[in-house]
Motif scaffolding. Sequence first.
Motif, mmCIF file in Angstrom:
data_model
loop_
_atom_site.group_PDB
_atom_site.id
_atom_site.type_symbol
_atom_site.label_atom_id
_atom_site.label_comp_id
_atom_site.label_asym_id
_atom_site.label_seq_id
_atom_site.Cartn_x
_atom_site.Cartn_y
_atom_site.Cartn_z
ATOM 1 N N GLN A 283 0.825 -1.208 0.000
ATOM 2 C CA GLN A 283 0.000 0.000 0.000
ATOM 3 C C GLN A 283 0.863 1.263 0.000
ATOM 4 O OE1 GLN A 283 -2.860 -0.635 3.183
ATOM 5 N NE2 GLN A 283 -4.130 -1.888 1.843
ATOM 6 N N ARG A 284 2.046 1.161 0.627
ATOM 7 C CA ARG A 284 2.943 2.311 0.652
ATOM 8 C C ARG A 284 3.520 2.602 -0.736
ATOM 9 N NH1 ARG A 284 5.173 0.516 5.194
ATOM 10 N NH2 ARG A 284 7.207 -0.088 4.389
ATOM 11 N N HIS A 285 3.684 1.570 -1.554
ATOM 12 C CA HIS A 285 4.344 1.744 -2.854
ATOM 13 C C HIS A 285 3.375 1.772 -4.023
ATOM 14 C CE1 HIS A 285 7.617 0.223 -0.240
ATOM 15 N NE2 HIS A 285 8.311 1.134 -0.905
ATOM 16 N N LEU A 286 2.097 1.727 -3.732
ATOM 17 C CA LEU A 286 1.094 1.674 -4.797
ATOM 18 C C LEU A 286 0.863 3.061 -5.390
ATOM 19 C CD1 LEU A 286 -1.076 -0.044 -6.265
ATOM 20 C CD2 LEU A 286 -2.631 0.529 -4.384
ATOM 21 N N TYR A 287 0.803 3.116 -6.699
ATOM 22 C CA TYR A 287 0.515 4.380 -7.397
ATOM 23 C C TYR A 287 -0.921 4.817 -7.093
ATOM 24 C CZ TYR A 287 -0.642 7.531 -11.227
ATOM 25 O OH TYR A 287 -1.073 8.597 -11.958
ATOM 26 N N ALA A 288 -1.104 6.118 -6.905
ATOM 27 C CA ALA A 288 -2.437 6.706 -6.671
ATOM 28 C C ALA A 288 -3.152 6.021 -5.509
ATOM 29 C CB ALA A 288 -3.290 6.644 -7.942
ATOM 30 N N ARG A 289 -2.373 5.765 -4.442
ATOM 31 C CA ARG A 289 -2.916 4.934 -3.352
ATOM 32 C C ARG A 289 -4.107 5.564 -2.648
ATOM 33 N NH1 ARG A 289 1.465 5.420 1.558
ATOM 34 N NH2 ARG A 289 1.756 7.656 1.419
ATOM 35 N N ASP A 290 -4.191 6.902 -2.658
ATOM 36 C CA ASP A 290 -5.318 7.540 -1.979
ATOM 37 C C ASP A 290 -6.534 7.689 -2.881
ATOM 38 O OD1 ASP A 290 -3.811 7.799 0.340
ATOM 39 O OD2 ASP A 290 -2.940 9.703 -0.347
ATOM 40 N N GLU A 291 -6.377 7.365 -4.151
ATOM 41 C CA GLU A 291 -7.459 7.615 -5.107
ATOM 42 C C GLU A 291 -8.032 6.347 -5.704
ATOM 43 O OE1 GLU A 291 -4.460 9.671 -5.658
ATOM 44 O OE2 GLU A 291 -5.436 11.056 -4.273
ATOM 45 N N ARG A 292 -7.657 5.198 -5.200
ATOM 46 C CA ARG A 292 -8.116 3.956 -5.840
ATOM 47 C C ARG A 292 -8.506 2.932 -4.784
ATOM 48 N NH1 ARG A 292 -2.827 1.850 -8.773
ATOM 49 N NH2 ARG A 292 -4.129 0.120 -9.437
ATOM 50 N N ALA A 293 -9.267 1.931 -5.239
ATOM 51 C CA ALA A 293 -9.516 0.766 -4.398
ATOM 52 C C ALA A 293 -8.246 -0.084 -4.411
ATOM 53 C CB ALA A 293 -10.691 -0.026 -4.956
ATOM 54 N N HIS A 294 -7.804 -0.526 -3.243
ATOM 55 C CA HIS A 294 -6.607 -1.361 -3.178
ATOM 56 C C HIS A 294 -6.997 -2.826 -3.377
ATOM 57 C CE1 HIS A 294 -4.214 1.745 -0.590
ATOM 58 N NE2 HIS A 294 -4.732 2.255 -1.697
ATOM 59 N N PRO A 295 -6.434 -3.498 -4.363
ATOM 60 C CA PRO A 295 -6.741 -4.917 -4.496
ATOM 61 C C PRO A 295 -6.237 -5.674 -3.264
ATOM 62 C CG PRO A 295 -4.974 -4.286 -6.002
ATOM 63 C CD PRO A 295 -5.488 -3.021 -5.388
ATOM 64 N N PRO A 296 -7.039 -6.576 -2.709
ATOM 65 C CA PRO A 296 -6.573 -7.329 -1.540
ATOM 66 C C PRO A 296 -5.484 -8.335 -1.912
ATOM 67 C CG PRO A 296 -8.700 -8.143 -2.279
ATOM 68 C CD PRO A 296 -8.390 -6.949 -3.125
ATOM 69 N N ILE A 297 -4.558 -8.554 -0.980
ATOM 70 C CA ILE A 297 -3.573 -9.629 -1.123
ATOM 71 C C ILE A 297 -4.053 -10.764 -0.214
ATOM 72 C CG2 ILE A 297 -1.147 -10.275 -0.900
ATOM 73 C CD1 ILE A 297 -0.447 -7.287 -1.068
ATOM 74 N N VAL A 298 -4.297 -11.929 -0.792
ATOM 75 C CA VAL A 298 -4.901 -13.037 -0.038
ATOM 76 C C VAL A 298 -4.069 -14.302 -0.211
ATOM 77 C CG1 VAL A 298 -7.209 -12.057 -0.396
ATOM 78 C CG2 VAL A 298 -6.362 -13.828 -1.946
ATOM 79 N N ALA A 299 -4.289 -15.277 0.671
ATOM 80 C CA ALA A 299 -3.598 -16.562 0.578
ATOM 81 C C ALA A 299 -4.270 -17.442 -0.476
ATOM 82 C CB ALA A 299 -3.625 -17.267 1.929
ATOM 83 N N ALA A 300 -3.461 -18.242 -1.162
ATOM 84 C CA ALA A 300 -3.982 -19.210 -2.132
ATOM 85 C C ALA A 300 -4.903 -20.213 -1.433
ATOM 86 C CB ALA A 300 -2.824 -19.940 -2.797
ATOM 87 N N ARG A 301 -5.800 -20.818 -2.195
ATOM 88 C CA ARG A 301 -6.754 -21.759 -1.594
ATOM 89 C C ARG A 301 -6.553 -23.204 -2.011
ATOM 90 N NH1 ARG A 301 -12.248 -18.862 -2.503
ATOM 91 N NH2 ARG A 301 -12.039 -17.069 -1.117
ATOM 92 N N LEU A 302 -5.860 -23.448 -3.122
ATOM 93 C CA LEU A 302 -5.819 -24.819 -3.648
ATOM 94 C C LEU A 302 -4.702 -25.653 -3.026
ATOM 95 C CD1 LEU A 302 -6.526 -24.189 -7.438
ATOM 96 C CD2 LEU A 302 -8.144 -24.694 -5.615
ATOM 97 N N GLY A 303 -3.766 -24.996 -2.338
ATOM 98 C CA GLY A 303 -2.697 -25.729 -1.660
ATOM 99 C C GLY A 303 -1.929 -26.624 -2.617
ATOM 100 N N ALA A 304 -1.631 -27.839 -2.156
ATOM 101 C CA ALA A 304 -0.800 -28.754 -2.948
ATOM 102 C C ALA A 304 -1.502 -29.226 -4.217
ATOM 103 C CB ALA A 304 -0.416 -29.954 -2.083
ATOM 104 N N ASP A 305 -2.826 -29.021 -4.316
ATOM 105 C CA ASP A 305 -3.550 -29.442 -5.524
ATOM 106 C C ASP A 305 -3.519 -28.390 -6.629
ATOM 107 O OD1 ASP A 305 -4.216 -31.985 -4.841
ATOM 108 O OD2 ASP A 305 -6.222 -31.494 -4.085
ATOM 109 N N SER A 306 -2.864 -27.254 -6.381
ATOM 110 C CA SER A 306 -2.902 -26.196 -7.393
ATOM 111 C C SER A 306 -2.285 -26.661 -8.714
ATOM 112 C CB SER A 306 -2.185 -24.936 -6.887
ATOM 113 O OG SER A 306 -0.812 -25.172 -6.762
ATOM 114 N N GLY A 307 -1.287 -27.562 -8.646
ATOM 115 C CA GLY A 307 -0.659 -28.071 -9.867
ATOM 116 C C GLY A 307 -1.621 -28.889 -10.712
ATOM 117 N N LEU A 308 -2.317 -29.839 -10.055
ATOM 118 C CA LEU A 308 -3.281 -30.695 -10.767
ATOM 119 C C LEU A 308 -4.458 -29.906 -11.301
ATOM 120 C CD1 LEU A 308 -4.023 -33.820 -8.564
ATOM 121 C CD2 LEU A 308 -2.467 -33.530 -10.475
ATOM 122 N N ILE A 309 -5.051 -29.123 -10.413
ATOM 123 C CA ILE A 309 -6.279 -28.410 -10.771
ATOM 124 C C ILE A 309 -5.965 -27.328 -11.802
ATOM 125 C CG2 ILE A 309 -8.151 -26.944 -9.882
ATOM 126 C CD1 ILE A 309 -7.932 -28.499 -7.232
#
Length: 317
Positions: A283-309
């Motif tokens: 958020q500190r390094h994001l361009y136009a940080r006060d004028e935009r919606a910040h995309p959330p940073i979230v954890a992956a959900r597929l875990g070890a199956d991400s390769g197969l799926i």
Amino acid sequence: LSARELAIGVDIGGTKIGAGTVNSNGRVLDRLVIPMPQDGAASALAAICGAVAELRRRAEAPVLAVGAGAAGAVEQPAGIIRAAPNNAYRELRLGDALAAAVDLPVVVENDANVAAVGEARFGAGAGHTHSITITVGTGVGGGIVIDGQLYRGSSGLGGEVGHIAVSPKDGPLCGCGAHGCLETMASGSALTRAARRAAALDPGGTMAMLAGGIAGVGGETATGAARRGDAVALGLFDDVGFWLGVGIASLVNVVDPQIVILAGGVGGSAADLLLEPTTASFQRHLYARDERAHPPIVAARLGADSGLIGAAALVLP
Ligand SMILES: [Zn+2]
């Protein structure tokens, strides 16, 4: 779209091959894990073809296509694995050979792109059209999905997020030959290096104690110590998160996604320790940080199956 439409996803690793039958809802209906032969391309290819044939024989509906993910540089559209540091083969023409052997459409991608496609469609990015997935493991990889499509660039080498230059003047030498790539500052290897350095300065501290000495200290030691509230270990995650945030801000400034997903051995399993410092730096390094919606940073959900799926998602309609 019927949930009975099936694809086979293959996750090609250095020591084993995982393969799974996946339906169009991203559910794994059947799976196999076999050792990766260590004596060259012909054996590797035969093992992969054998796994696909076995799953196809067991499938309760026709299999439409095969997707495969492998570590290394993959040349498109032929699906040639040019170089894979952890495998015995070189120049494996997997796409053509597999398509000929199974008589089905085949798509081959590098493993980071595969994970990004899986997360975008069936994991943490589901419902979004624009996402960036950063895979933090031994190295840093990733994939960019724009308008629901994997961005490959003109030759298949696009989306190499681990090699954006974040600290080129005094950062460590990267495996690619440059200095200060994101991978040198924010990977599992960077975490291990920093943890050993910190433990050497503090031989009676929590990390050295957990590892039974400085020599045994690694990324997992740092994770364990940080979860116990050890300030030195938490500081290491603050540093990794800082650099990850710098890299993510650079990517978001260019791509403008709706969501950023942290995956991989460190990114996924230590997300509880990484998300806060990473988001703060982002958020500190994001361009136009006060004028935009910040995309959330979230954890992956597929875990070890991400390769197969993810591999199946490459080819599912
Ligand atoms: Zn690099």
